[in-house]
Write an enzyme that holds these catalytic residues in place. Structure first.
Site, short mmCIF file in Angstrom:
data_model
loop_
_atom_site.label_atom_id
_atom_site.label_comp_id
_atom_site.label_asym_id
_atom_site.label_seq_id
_atom_site.Cartn_x
_atom_site.Cartn_y
_atom_site.Cartn_z
N ALA A 134 -112.80 1.83 62.88
CA ALA A 134 -113.70 2.96 62.47
C ALA A 134 -114.72 2.74 63.74
O ALA A 134 -115.70 3.36 63.60
CB ALA A 134 -114.13 3.07 61.01
N HIS A 189 -112.46 -7.15 67.07
CA HIS A 189 -111.97 -5.78 67.70
C HIS A 189 -110.68 -5.87 69.03
O HIS A 189 -111.69 -5.22 69.30
CB HIS A 189 -112.49 -4.72 68.03
N HIS A 210 -114.58 -9.81 61.12
CA HIS A 210 -113.84 -10.36 59.79
C HIS A 210 -112.45 -10.56 60.60
O HIS A 210 -111.77 -9.17 60.79
CB HIS A 210 -113.99 -8.63 59.27
N ARG A 221 -94.62 -16.36 68.74
CA ARG A 221 -94.62 -16.57 70.74
C ARG A 221 -95.96 -16.39 70.71
O ARG A 221 -96.08 -16.68 72.14
CB ARG A 221 -93.70 -16.20 71.00
N ASP A 242 -113.04 -7.69 49.67
CA ASP A 242 -113.19 -6.83 48.75
C ASP A 242 -112.13 -5.74 47.78
O ASP A 242 -112.07 -5.78 46.75
CB ASP A 242 -113.26 -5.47 49.20
N ASP A 267 -119.63 -5.83 55.86
CA ASP A 267 -118.90 -5.17 56.40
C ASP A 267 -119.46 -3.59 56.07
O ASP A 267 -118.68 -3.14 55.48
CB ASP A 267 -117.59 -5.22 56.54
N GLY A 309 -115.42 0.05 57.12
CA GLY A 309 -115.91 -0.44 56.81
C GLY A 309 -115.67 -1.01 55.42
O GLY A 309 -114.73 -0.93 54.90
#
Length: 380
Positions: A134, A189, A210, A221, A242, A267, A309
């Protein structure tokens, strides 16, 4: 100075569970923890089925209909919404934006750190376009040393964590520069390889943002970032528990592998503790349906937008983890002592002498009944 005694059938301290336990509070500090016969003369602070430390959320974008990025009043609204659910220590997380707007947000939030926020967390803009989630991909960039320094200078000691993708050009230098300033660096990320992730940890990164969400998946591999972060004892491992972000089998597996390094985070975005509807997360439109937040813009071939989130609070994360098969003591540790340790705090997240008197009274269903922060009952 007021003295009060809070009792519970089960009291969870950092290292043990006390049956018929109690916590003695004087002023804003815990002065004694025990079980059975309690000291006389203290005011009655009530009795609960379970007594745990105040929750510590080190990755939280908002709640109560407000986002930390939207100014001081909104930030306090979000903080208070989570406080009522037992989160007595919260780090305000900011999503990717232009450096100029992030500088503005940091300058607004910095004074609030002394007023109750535990610090600031920059999640972006130095992230992977491939695993942006996001975060607006057009605003993602390599960490320019001047931008890193400008944001760190603007935040000062209020900046406690930065999430970045270590494969980006200049990222390892940014890790070293931030760590030298006392900032905790998280890997997230990211499309980093196993080796590049290990290099980031060697440079000083100590948190996995996260885990499994927003990163290159494991391959036999090329293990990628998840294996590198899980296996290193220096790394605190975040999970969003969650019921949407992770399968319960993954929750159990990460809890076992990470052990005391496992950290529950919300988050959360503005919709947390409010309900379904249309919201904003940074610069992006978000739709919340049945408690799941997704980008309003559809993905490729009309697929649902990326998860944006969560609408989680840490009390629900603990209940969800327990329902997935995680022992209560482990789930509570992951929502209290472990996140506190991840940002270098030993005065919160623990029921121990000298710690700030942050207590959460739960019923048998682990639902929050009463919250104390700094020796004062919330809402009293």
């Amino acid at each position: 100075m007021s003295v009060s005694l809070v009792r519970a059938d089960r009291v969870l301290t950092p290292d043990r569970e006390l049956a018929d336990g109690w916590v003695l509070v004087e002023g804003d500090r815990i002065v004694q923890v025990g079980q059975g016969r309690a000291p006389l003369g203290a005011a009655d602070g009530g009795r609960y089925a379970v007594l745990v430390p105040g929750f510590v959320d080190i990755h939280n974008h908002g709640g109560g209909g407000a986002a930390f990025a939207d100014g001081a009043e909104a930030a306090l609204t979000a903080r208070d919404a989570h406080l009522r659910q037992g989160t007595t220590t919260v780090v305000a997380s900011l999503v990717t934006d232009t450096v100029e707007r992030l500088l503005e947000q940091v300058r607004v939030l910095r004074p609030l750190v002394e007023a109750g926020l535990a610090g600031l967390h920059l999640e972006g803009p130095w992230l992977s376009e491939r695993w942006c989630g996001a975060h607006p991909p057009q605003l993602l960039a390599d960490p320019d040393p001047a931008d890193v320094a400008a944001l760190a200078d603007a935040a000062g000691e209020a900046l406690v964590m930065v999430t970045l993708a270590p494969e980006r050009a200049g990222a390892l230098d940014a890790v070293r520069a931030l760590v030298a300033r006392g900032v905790h660096v998280a890997v997230g990320h990211t499309d980093a390889t196993y080796d590049r992730t290990r290099a980031a940890v060697a440079a000083g990164a100590t948190v996995a943002t996260h885990l499994y969400n927003g990163c290159r998946p494991l391959h036999h591999r090329e293990p990628g970032p998840t294996t590198a972060l899980l296996e290193d004892p220096r790394v605190a491992v975040e999970s969003i528990v969650d019921g949407t972000h992770l399968h319960e089998a993954v929750v159990r597996s990460v809890a076992r592998q990470a052990g005391e390094r496992w950290v529950l985070v919300s988050d959360a975005m503005a919709a947390a503790l409010v309900g379904d509807g249309s919201y904003r997360l940074g610069t992006l439109d978000v739709e919340v349906v049945d408690g799941v937040a997704r980008l309003a813009a559809a993905g490729p071939d009309g697929a649902p937008g990326s998860i944006a989130g969560s609408t989680l609070s840490l009390d629900r994360a603990v209940r969800t983890a327990v329902a997935a098969g995680v022992p209560l003591r482990d789930a509570v540790h992951a929502a209290t002592a472990a996140p506190a340790a991840a940002i270098g705090r030993d005065d919160v997240g623990r029921l121990a002498r000298g710690c700030r008197a942050d207590l959460v009274g739960l019923d048998d269903a682990l639902v929050v009944r009463r919250v104390m922060r700094g020796g004062s009952w919330v809402g009293a």
